[in-house]
Design an enzyme around this catalytic site. Structure first.
Site, PDB file in Angstrom:
ATOM      1  N   HIS A 172       0.847  -1.217   0.000  1.00  0.00           N
ATOM      2  CA  HIS A 172       0.000   0.000   0.000  1.00  0.00           C
ATOM      3  C   HIS A 172       0.875   1.256   0.000  1.00  0.00           C
ATOM      4  O   HIS A 172       0.442   2.301   0.458  1.00  0.00           O
ATOM      5  CB  HIS A 172      -0.941   0.054   1.216  1.00  0.00           C
ATOM      6  N   SER A 294      13.641  21.057 -17.226  1.00  0.00           N
ATOM      7  CA  SER A 294      12.448  21.885 -17.407  1.00  0.00           C
ATOM      8  C   SER A 294      12.843  23.129 -18.170  1.00  0.00           C
ATOM      9  O   SER A 294      13.944  23.656 -17.996  1.00  0.00           O
ATOM     10  CB  SER A 294      11.896  22.274 -16.033  1.00  0.00           C
TER      11      SER A 294
END
Ligand code: ARG
Length: 461
Positions: A172, A294
């Site tokens: 999980h 970026s």
């Protein structure tokens, strides 16, 4: 719409039919029906298939040896033109329904014997055979790439086993139990070994039965030597039922499925790598050659290949489902819908293999931060299960042990303390006793066994 006579004549030469029609076909509908863009990738396989058909015609004495020689030479010329790219330009410059029609037209341009190449043959058995040759080639590639990734993961696992790198294994995405990084990499290697085996099964199926000589659906009244064609192409035997042979796309779909499954596997590992590469985790750093920056934020180091693999898994899954869908309402013989099945399956295979190669390249330059991983492997009380196991080994019931360690966790958490002063993540992995576990000995045994198996994965074909 009426075409000028010259254009109509040219089209009837480029199409492989037309004698029974009085009017020229609508060019827009011919363009709509063309699969050339998608099936040009089949060109080398169609040449092999056509050469095998020449052998079948020769074996049945339907062609003179001199005609067969001319046809084979013309097909060799086309093979060279495919390799240099001139054939693609020829095919794109014409009005062809598919790569098969384009090759047939080019052969007829090269030699008059080309007018006899299509005797006893339909594009239906040609498409089916060509797709199987393609499936074999791509299944062999898929297997080699998957086995390569499994081997790379195994090599990295050996290094990390020697370094005893531990990390907090999660379920999980929550800290669960400490594991060796070698154990995680072993799991990745097992996954790709399964993928390699899946590709090998597709390869085997694609080499079983040769559809060539099935005609449009019921076989041929010409005495084609189907055994000669099947053995020239490396098939086990001629197919047993002509209609089934031309009407199925099962193996092309199985290949697409193997590709989708392999990309889904790569996507699951990618998901983990993307997160490991965030500074918040700090487990891994992707090398410059695989990272992107970026245009605005100067500091960025983005793991794009892993993200793209993740998205391709989803997209290819959808396309694969679409390809299977196109066959659902189709009666057993050939229907034009199967052209869409073919185009979708080829798209999945080409993009799938490209995604696997990209994943392999990015994985090659992924560096792990052993210290960081190991340092926080015990965080989140990941050793709690081992402490409960110790109580059980000492005679406590599973229920009592769970409850008492649970209470200890609550106390430690409230006081910001460790659960046990000396029992750390390394002690936890060492404490594992079962085969297949994350203990160093079990991991070493598992890696040895997998390595032995991978060594038997020779090249297919
Ligand atoms: N372009 C077609 C395909 O890829 C070729 C088969 C055409 N056969 C036919 N009967 N129209 O499926």
């Amino acid at each position: 719409m009426l075409l000028p006579l010259s254009a109509a004549l040219r089209m009837s030469k480029e199409l492989q039919w037309g004698g029974r029609f009085k009017e020229a076909p609508d060019p827009e509908l011919i363009a709509f029906g063309s699969s050339l863009d998608e099936d040009l990738v089949l060109a080398p396989f169609d040449v092999a298939c056509s050469q095998a058909h020449v052998a079948a015609l020769l074996g049945g004495r339907i062609l003179e040896p001199s005609q067969a020689k001319e046809l084979n030479e013309a097909l060799e010329t086309v093979a060279r033109e495919i390799a240099t790219g001139t054939f693609a330009a020829f095919a794109r410059g014409g009005t062809f329904e598919d790569v098969h029609g384009a090759i047939d037209a080019r052969v007829r341009e090269i030699t008059h014997a080309g007018e006899s190449l299509h005797a006893g043959r339909s594009r239906n058995d040609q498409v089916a055979t060509t797709l199987l040759l393609y499936a074999r080639d791509r299944a062999a590639r898929g297997r080699a790439i998957s086995a390569g990734i499994a081997r790379a993961a195994l090599v990295r696992a050996r290094e990390e086993l020697a370094a005893r790198t531990v990390l907090a294994g999660t379920t999980h995405w929550q800290p669960a139990q400490p594991i060796l990084l070698a154990f995680w990499l072993g799991a990745m290697a097992e996954m790709f070994a399964r993928g390699a085996r899946r590709f090998a099964r597709v390869f085997e199926d694609a080499a079983r039965f040769c559809p060539l000589g099935s005609g449009a659906l019921s076989g041929s009244s010409l005495p084609l030597d189907r055994d000669a064609a099947a053995s020239a192409l490396g098939f086990g035997a001629p197919s047993r039922n002509a209609m089934d042979a031309i009407g199925t796309r099962d193996i092309a779909l199985d290949l697409a499925h193997a590709c989708v499954r392999a990309v889904v596997d790569a996507s699951r590992a990618s998901e983990e790598f993307v997160i490991w590469c965030t500074p918040a985790f700090g487990y891994a750093r992707l090398g410059d050659s695989a990272s992107t920056g970026s245009s605005l934020m100067p500091q960025k180091r983005n793991p794009d290949p892993f993200e793209l693999v993740r998205s391709q898994a989803a997209a290819l899954n959808g396309t694969y489902a679409g390809a299977v869908g196109t066959t659902a309402g189709i009666a057993l013989s050939y229907h034009r819908d199967l052209q869409t099945t073919k185009a979708l399956a080829i798209g999945v295979v080409e993009k799938g293999l490209a995604s696997l190669r990209a994943f392999a390249r990015a994985f090659d330059v992924l560096a792990f931060d052993r210290e960081r991983m190991s340092a926080i492997a015990g965080d989140g009380y990941t050793v709690a299960t081992d402490l409960a196991d110790e109580l059980i080994a000492g005679g406590a019931s599973a229920r009592d042990a769970h409850a008492s360690i649970g209470r200890a966790v609550a106390e430690a958490e409230a006081g910001g303390k460790l659960l046990h002063p000396t029992f750390d993540a390394e002690a936890s992995v060492r404490a594992k006793k079962t085969a297949g576990s994350t203990s160093p000995a079990a991991v070493a045994a598992a890696l040895d066994s997998l390595e032995t198996e991978l060594a038997t994965f020779g090249d297919l074909g």
